[in-house]
Design a protein around this motif. Structure first.
Motif, PDB file in Angstrom:
ATOM      1  N   ALA A  99      -6.406   1.007  -4.603  1.00  0.00           N
ATOM      2  CA  ALA A  99      -6.488   0.531  -3.279  1.00  0.00           C
ATOM      3  C   ALA A  99      -7.493   1.146  -2.395  1.00  0.00           C
ATOM      4  O   ALA A  99      -8.362   0.926  -1.708  1.00  0.00           O
ATOM      5  N   GLU A 100      -6.976   2.713  -2.329  1.00  0.00           N
ATOM      6  CA  GLU A 100      -7.577   3.618  -1.400  1.00  0.00           C
ATOM      7  C   GLU A 100      -9.218   3.617  -1.632  1.00  0.00           C
ATOM      8  O   GLU A 100      -9.982   3.438  -0.703  1.00  0.00           O
ATOM      9  N   PRO A 101      -9.652   3.741  -2.790  1.00  0.00           N
ATOM     10  CA  PRO A 101     -11.026   4.040  -2.863  1.00  0.00           C
ATOM     11  C   PRO A 101     -11.738   2.476  -2.842  1.00  0.00           C
ATOM     12  O   PRO A 101     -12.902   2.534  -2.123  1.00  0.00           O
ATOM     13  N   ALA A 102     -10.879   1.433  -3.185  1.00  0.00           N
ATOM     14  CA  ALA A 102     -11.761   0.304  -2.962  1.00  0.00           C
ATOM     15  C   ALA A 102     -11.909  -0.062  -1.720  1.00  0.00           C
ATOM     16  O   ALA A 102     -13.033  -0.643  -1.080  1.00  0.00           O
ATOM     17  N   VAL A 103     -10.826   0.262  -0.753  1.00  0.00           N
ATOM     18  CA  VAL A 103     -10.859   0.177   0.592  1.00  0.00           C
ATOM     19  C   VAL A 103     -12.205   0.845   1.252  1.00  0.00           C
ATOM     20  O   VAL A 103     -13.020   0.499   2.190  1.00  0.00           O
ATOM     21  N   GLU A 104     -12.134   1.982   0.866  1.00  0.00           N
ATOM     22  CA  GLU A 104     -13.223   2.904   1.297  1.00  0.00           C
ATOM     23  C   GLU A 104     -14.566   2.566   1.070  1.00  0.00           C
ATOM     24  O   GLU A 104     -15.280   2.726   1.996  1.00  0.00           O
ATOM     25  N   HIS A 105     -14.695   1.869  -0.109  1.00  0.00           N
ATOM     26  CA  HIS A 105     -16.272   1.494  -0.286  1.00  0.00           C
ATOM     27  C   HIS A 105     -16.617   0.373  -0.486  1.00  0.00           C
ATOM     28  O   HIS A 105     -17.763  -0.277  -0.211  1.00  0.00           O
ATOM     29  N   LEU A 106     -15.481  -0.636  -0.834  1.00  0.00           N
ATOM     30  CA  LEU A 106     -15.885  -2.161  -1.198  1.00  0.00           C
ATOM     31  C   LEU A 106     -15.199  -2.994  -0.233  1.00  0.00           C
ATOM     32  O   LEU A 106     -15.936  -4.030   0.002  1.00  0.00           O
ATOM     33  N   CYS A 107     -14.130  -2.882   0.391  1.00  0.00           N
ATOM     34  CA  CYS A 107     -13.705  -3.796   1.312  1.00  0.00           C
ATOM     35  C   CYS A 107     -13.251  -2.781   2.581  1.00  0.00           C
ATOM     36  O   CYS A 107     -12.061  -2.721   2.887  1.00  0.00           O
ATOM     37  N   PRO A 108     -13.920  -2.109   3.487  1.00  0.00           N
ATOM     38  CA  PRO A 108     -13.493  -1.345   4.683  1.00  0.00           C
ATOM     39  C   PRO A 108     -12.837  -2.128   5.503  1.00  0.00           C
ATOM     40  O   PRO A 108     -12.202  -1.650   6.691  1.00  0.00           O
ATOM     41  N   GLU A 109     -12.828  -3.615   5.604  1.00  0.00           N
ATOM     42  CA  GLU A 109     -12.078  -4.109   6.552  1.00  0.00           C
ATOM     43  C   GLU A 109     -10.671  -4.015   6.471  1.00  0.00           C
ATOM     44  O   GLU A 109      -9.874  -4.443   7.641  1.00  0.00           O
TER      45      GLU A 109
ATOM     46  N   PRO B 160      -7.574  -0.421   8.638  1.00  0.00           N
ATOM     47  CA  PRO B 160      -6.375  -0.338   9.500  1.00  0.00           C
ATOM     48  C   PRO B 160      -4.866  -0.739   8.794  1.00  0.00           C
ATOM     49  O   PRO B 160      -3.951  -0.031   9.148  1.00  0.00           O
ATOM     50  N   LEU B 161      -4.981  -1.335   7.718  1.00  0.00           N
ATOM     51  CA  LEU B 161      -4.081  -1.273   6.691  1.00  0.00           C
ATOM     52  C   LEU B 161      -3.577   0.074   6.053  1.00  0.00           C
ATOM     53  O   LEU B 161      -2.563   0.093   5.699  1.00  0.00           O
ATOM     54  N   LEU B 162      -4.627   0.398   5.591  1.00  0.00           N
ATOM     55  CA  LEU B 162      -4.573   1.657   4.673  1.00  0.00           C
ATOM     56  C   LEU B 162      -4.020   2.796   5.858  1.00  0.00           C
ATOM     57  O   LEU B 162      -3.193   3.428   5.376  1.00  0.00           O
ATOM     58  N   LYS B 163      -4.546   2.769   7.071  1.00  0.00           N
ATOM     59  CA  LYS B 163      -3.787   3.964   8.133  1.00  0.00           C
ATOM     60  C   LYS B 163      -2.533   3.510   8.504  1.00  0.00           C
ATOM     61  O   LYS B 163      -1.739   4.322   8.586  1.00  0.00           O
ATOM     62  N   ALA B 164      -2.226   2.007   8.706  1.00  0.00           N
ATOM     63  CA  ALA B 164      -0.769   1.881   8.891  1.00  0.00           C
ATOM     64  C   ALA B 164       0.300   2.225   7.701  1.00  0.00           C
ATOM     65  O   ALA B 164       1.464   2.663   8.107  1.00  0.00           O
ATOM     66  N   ALA B 165      -0.394   2.335   6.624  1.00  0.00           N
ATOM     67  CA  ALA B 165       0.374   2.585   5.454  1.00  0.00           C
ATOM     68  C   ALA B 165       0.633   4.264   5.215  1.00  0.00           C
ATOM     69  O   ALA B 165       1.339   4.709   4.612  1.00  0.00           O
ATOM     70  N   GLY B 166      -0.192   4.902   5.934  1.00  0.00           N
ATOM     71  CA  GLY B 166       0.038   6.413   6.084  1.00  0.00           C
ATOM     72  C   GLY B 166      -0.975   6.858   4.840  1.00  0.00           C
ATOM     73  O   GLY B 166      -0.714   7.955   4.521  1.00  0.00           O
ATOM     74  N   LYS B 167      -1.967   6.063   4.196  1.00  0.00           N
ATOM     75  CA  LYS B 167      -2.754   6.493   3.214  1.00  0.00           C
ATOM     76  C   LYS B 167      -4.169   7.025   3.460  1.00  0.00           C
ATOM     77  O   LYS B 167      -4.840   7.626   2.865  1.00  0.00           O
TER      78      LYS B 167
ATOM     79  N   LEU C  63       0.860  -1.268  -0.115  1.00  0.00           N
ATOM     80  CA  LEU C  63       0.081  -0.146   0.009  1.00  0.00           C
ATOM     81  C   LEU C  63       0.893   1.270  -0.081  1.00  0.00           C
ATOM     82  O   LEU C  63       0.449   2.312  -0.756  1.00  0.00           O
ATOM     83  N   LYS C  64       2.128   1.518   0.849  1.00  0.00           N
ATOM     84  CA  LYS C  64       2.824   2.344   0.894  1.00  0.00           C
ATOM     85  C   LYS C  64       3.394   2.805  -0.423  1.00  0.00           C
ATOM     86  O   LYS C  64       3.500   3.663  -0.853  1.00  0.00           O
ATOM     87  N   ALA C  65       3.799   1.476  -1.222  1.00  0.00           N
ATOM     88  CA  ALA C  65       4.557   1.914  -2.666  1.00  0.00           C
ATOM     89  C   ALA C  65       3.570   2.010  -3.500  1.00  0.00           C
ATOM     90  O   ALA C  65       3.995   2.254  -4.806  1.00  0.00           O
TER      91      ALA C  65
END
Length: 166
Positions: free
Chosen positions: A145-155, A158-165, A137-139
């Motif tokens: 990934a960001e919009p997908a996590v936001e709308h499709l796979c919010p579980e 925490p990974l997105l936050k840990a990556a600083g995104k 995610l960082k790279a």
């Protein structure tokens, strides 16, 4: 055999060998290069004369690059009301993901599939190693990934936050 005859044979052998070695160098000598082009899907190889006359390949991998748009110019997107799949319907969550992401002329289901693919890649990577998922995610290795996590796979938020995104 006389010395004269032996010298004549040697000269003839030398001439034949020279012709064989230099056959591709003169006029019509690009035949081997043309054969390589045919084997390369019609694209000229780097050493072929055709490649030397033309511009270099568009990308390192031979694929065409997308033309850059002038700053401020955006691609028109399909309005929310027009976001319908060829068959069935989108869920509210899916429709939210698609709003503002589907360029005109592109099937909304294809854009949705790209988001689902991002979720699947994240799921698979996180299952193998949480650290690898965060690094990916960082790279920016997982497209959408960001919009997908936001709308499709919010579980995976925490990974997105840990990556600083987020």
């Amino acid at each position: 055999m006389s010395v004269r005859k032996a010298a004549g044979v040697s000269v003839a052998a030398l001439a034949a060998a020279t012709l064989a070695l230099t056959a591709g160098c003169g006029a019509g000598g690009d035949e081997p290069a043309k054969a390589k082009e045919r084997d390369n899907g019609g694209r000229p190889t780097a050493s072929s004369p055709a490649a030397q006359d033309k511009e270099p390949p568009p990308g390192e991998d031979g694929r065409e690059r997308k033309p850059k748009k002038p700053k401020g110019e955006t691609t028109p997107v399909v309005p929310r009301a027009s976001l319908t799949p060829a068959t069935g319907s989108f869920t509210k969550k899916e429709k939210k993901y698609l709003v503002g992401r589907v360029p005109e002329g592109l099937e909304p289901a294809a854009v949705l599939e790209a988001g689902r693919t991002a979720c699947a890649r994240l799921r698979t990577t996180a299952k193998a190693s949480r650290k690898d998922a965060i690094s990916a995610l960082k790279a920016g290795e997982i497209d959408n990934a960001e919009p997908a996590v936001e709308h499709l796979c919010p579980e995976f938020e925490p990974l997105l936050k840990a990556a600083g995104k987020k």
